[in-house]
Design an enzyme around this catalytic site. Structure first.
Site, PDB file in Angstrom:
ATOM      1  N   GLY A  37      80.810  92.652 127.080  1.00 26.65           N
ATOM      2  CA  GLY A  37      81.406  92.013 125.901  1.00 26.65           C
ATOM      3  C   GLY A  37      82.840  91.608 126.179  1.00 26.65           C
ATOM      4  O   GLY A  37      83.491  92.145 127.081  1.00 26.65           O
ATOM      5  N   GLY A  93      84.970  96.401 121.980  1.00 24.88           N
ATOM      6  CA  GLY A  93      84.711  97.815 121.662  1.00 24.88           C
ATOM      7  C   GLY A  93      83.857  98.530 122.696  1.00 24.88           C
ATOM      8  O   GLY A  93      83.271  99.585 122.414  1.00 24.88           O
ATOM      9  N   THR A 112      85.032 102.245 123.569  1.00 29.19           N
ATOM     10  CA  THR A 112      84.775 103.172 122.461  1.00 29.19           C
ATOM     11  C   THR A 112      83.288 103.506 122.402  1.00 29.19           C
ATOM     12  O   THR A 112      82.911 104.680 122.330  1.00 29.19           O
ATOM     13  CB  THR A 112      85.202 102.525 121.120  1.00 29.19           C
ATOM     14  OG1 THR A 112      86.547 102.093 121.262  1.00 29.19           O
ATOM     15  CG2 THR A 112      85.076 103.486 119.966  1.00 29.19           C
ATOM     16  N   ASP A 115      81.129 100.498 131.671  1.00 30.10           N
ATOM     17  CA  ASP A 115      81.866  99.713 130.698  1.00 30.10           C
ATOM     18  C   ASP A 115      82.311  98.410 131.386  1.00 30.10           C
ATOM     19  O   ASP A 115      83.301  98.409 132.099  1.00 30.10           O
ATOM     20  CB  ASP A 115      83.055 100.602 130.306  1.00 30.10           C
ATOM     21  CG  ASP A 115      84.073  99.929 129.456  1.00 30.10           C
ATOM     22  OD1 ASP A 115      83.953  98.739 129.203  1.00 30.10           O
ATOM     23  OD2 ASP A 115      85.011 100.633 129.059  1.00 30.10           O
ATOM     24  N   GLU A 150      98.709  92.843 127.911  1.00 31.55           N
ATOM     25  CA  GLU A 150      97.804  91.913 127.227  1.00 31.55           C
ATOM     26  C   GLU A 150      98.517  91.051 126.177  1.00 31.55           C
ATOM     27  O   GLU A 150      97.871  90.377 125.390  1.00 31.55           O
ATOM     28  CB  GLU A 150      96.660  92.681 126.565  1.00 31.55           C
ATOM     29  CG  GLU A 150      95.602  93.136 127.553  1.00 31.55           C
ATOM     30  CD  GLU A 150      94.440  93.892 126.923  1.00 31.55           C
ATOM     31  OE1 GLU A 150      93.457  94.128 127.627  1.00 31.55           O
ATOM     32  OE2 GLU A 150      94.529  94.263 125.729  1.00 31.55           O
ATOM     33  N   PHE A 187      81.293 101.464 114.421  1.00 32.73           N
ATOM     34  CA  PHE A 187      80.542 102.617 114.931  1.00 32.73           C
ATOM     35  C   PHE A 187      81.412 103.834 115.206  1.00 32.73           C
ATOM     36  O   PHE A 187      80.914 104.929 115.372  1.00 32.73           O
ATOM     37  CB  PHE A 187      79.698 102.242 116.158  1.00 32.73           C
ATOM     38  CG  PHE A 187      80.394 101.378 117.171  1.00 32.73           C
ATOM     39  CD1 PHE A 187      80.106 100.026 117.266  1.00 32.73           C
ATOM     40  CD2 PHE A 187      81.330 101.926 118.024  1.00 32.73           C
ATOM     41  CE1 PHE A 187      80.742  99.228 118.199  1.00 32.73           C
ATOM     42  CE2 PHE A 187      81.977 101.135 118.965  1.00 32.73           C
ATOM     43  CZ  PHE A 187      81.684  99.779 119.046  1.00 32.73           C
TER      44      PHE A 187
HETATM   45  N1  LIG Z   1      87.238  90.114 136.151  1.00 34.35           N
HETATM   46  C1  LIG Z   1      88.309  90.139 135.370  1.00 34.35           C
HETATM   47  N2  LIG Z   1      89.216  89.135 135.447  1.00 34.35           N
HETATM   48  C2  LIG Z   1      90.326  89.124 134.696  1.00 34.35           C
HETATM   49  N3  LIG Z   1      90.649  90.085 133.831  1.00 34.35           N
HETATM   50  C3  LIG Z   1      89.780  91.100 133.712  1.00 34.35           C
HETATM   51  C4  LIG Z   1      88.567  91.183 134.456  1.00 34.35           C
HETATM   52  N4  LIG Z   1      87.917  92.316 134.099  1.00 34.35           N
HETATM   53  C5  LIG Z   1      88.703  92.898 133.177  1.00 34.35           C
HETATM   54  N5  LIG Z   1      89.820  92.188 132.947  1.00 34.35           N
HETATM   55  C6  LIG Z   1      90.940  92.528 132.070  1.00 34.35           C
HETATM   56  O1  LIG Z   1      91.164  93.932 132.110  1.00 34.35           O
HETATM   57  C7  LIG Z   1      91.632  94.369 130.842  1.00 34.35           C
HETATM   58  C8  LIG Z   1      90.745  95.491 130.342  1.00 34.35           C
HETATM   59  O2  LIG Z   1      89.520  94.956 130.023  1.00 34.35           O
HETATM   60  P1  LIG Z   1      88.952  95.078 128.530  1.00 34.35           P
HETATM   61  O3  LIG Z   1      90.075  95.263 127.594  1.00 34.35           O
HETATM   62  O4  LIG Z   1      87.975  94.014 128.295  1.00 34.35           O
HETATM   63  O5  LIG Z   1      88.171  96.355 128.652  1.00 34.35           O
HETATM   64  P2  LIG Z   1      88.035  97.315 127.524  1.00 34.35           P
HETATM   65  O6  LIG Z   1      89.370  97.843 127.124  1.00 34.35           O
HETATM   66  O7  LIG Z   1      87.043  98.244 128.039  1.00 34.35           O
HETATM   67  O8  LIG Z   1      87.436  96.395 126.377  1.00 34.35           O
HETATM   68  P3  LIG Z   1      86.962  96.912 125.005  1.00 34.35           P
HETATM   69  O9  LIG Z   1      88.051  96.535 124.085  1.00 34.35           O
HETATM   70  O10 LIG Z   1      85.690  96.172 124.736  1.00 34.35           O
HETATM   71  O11 LIG Z   1      86.773  98.380 125.142  1.00 34.35           O
HETATM   72  C9  LIG Z   1      91.596  93.182 129.915  1.00 34.35           C
HETATM   73  O12 LIG Z   1      92.887  92.676 129.780  1.00 34.35           O
HETATM   74  C10 LIG Z   1      90.660  92.217 130.627  1.00 34.35           C
HETATM   75  O13 LIG Z   1      90.935  90.879 130.376  1.00 34.35           O
END
Ligand SMILES: Nc1ncnc2c1ncn2[C@@H]1O[C@H](COP(=O)(O)OP(=O)(O)OP(=O)(O)O)[C@@H](O)[C@H]1O
Length: 202
Positions: free
Chosen positions: A7, A12, A15, A78, A145, A182
């Protein structure tokens, strides 16, 4: 057994992976963005760091997949290697941020890795609209970010839609999370658990 959650940024995944790991006793294999030494620089200057950031994410994901293949217990991951290649790297190339030469080099490496790894047993795709994604990214306030804006999320969203439409590597559980909470509503979490039980015949 390998369960993967996919996603967009802020959907999320972390989480839900944590909650499912506790519920089922699975090991949660977390994405550790802070361990990508290029990520903060990448967000500051994408053309300069696109290739390095992608190779680093691909290396980490390959490492995770090897660990998963050797695990004796169920593991929940994840974010997937498919998203790295078909969403993030593809977006960088399509937006002319990553050169065609770098993208081809990246893809050669990705294609070789794909010959050595297996798809997950179940992919859970969390779909959230841009308002929810933007809110979640703002709420968690990660310093690196700060440049993640609605335009970047929208471009990634487009690639997510294309990728998930053609995804056939494993069974896929699609969850629209726009109206779900959730973390705070047990009935929402239970609904997801029931769907997973159904897919995994638990
Ligand atoms: N292949 C990629 N190329 C560029 N940025 C990436 C890549 N994989 C992850 N990122 C970056 O790493 C950071 C962490 O990823 P992300 O926030 O999606 O994970 P998360 O915290 O697990 O998400 P979620 O909010 O769904 O839990 C984000 O800023 C995301 O854009």
């Amino acid at each position: 057994m390998h369960i993967a959650i996919a996603g967009n940024i802020g959907a999320g995944k972390t989480t839900l992976a944590g909650l499912l790991a506790s519920h089922y006793g699975w090991e949660a294999l977390k994405e550790m963005p802070d361990e990508n030494p290029y990520l903060a620089d990448f967000y500051e200057d994408m053309p300069r760091w696109a290739f390095q950031v992608q190779v680093h994410f691909l290396t980490s994901r390959f490492d995770q997949l090897i660990q998963i293949s050797q695990a004796k217990h169920p593991v929940i991951q994840d974010r997937t290697i498919y998203e790295d290649a078909f969403v993030f790297a593809k977006n960088l190339h399509d937006s002319e941020i990553m050169s065609t030469q770098d993208y081809q080099t990246y893809h050669r490496l990705f294609d070789i890795i794909m010959r050595l790894v297996r798809p997950p047993d179940l992919l859970i795709f969390l779909d959230a609209g841009l308002p929810k994604l933007t809110l979640q990214v703002k709420k968690r306030g990660r310093l690196y970010e700060q440049s993640v804006d609605i335009t970047y999320l929208a471009t990634l969203q487009k690639h997510y839609q294309n990728w998930i439409r053609s995804y056939q590597e494993s069974p896929m559980l699609y969850i629209d999370v726009n109206e779900l909470d959730f973390l705070n509503r047990p009935e929402d979490f239970q609904m997801i658990v029931e769907k997973i039980n159904h897919y995994l015949s638990l």
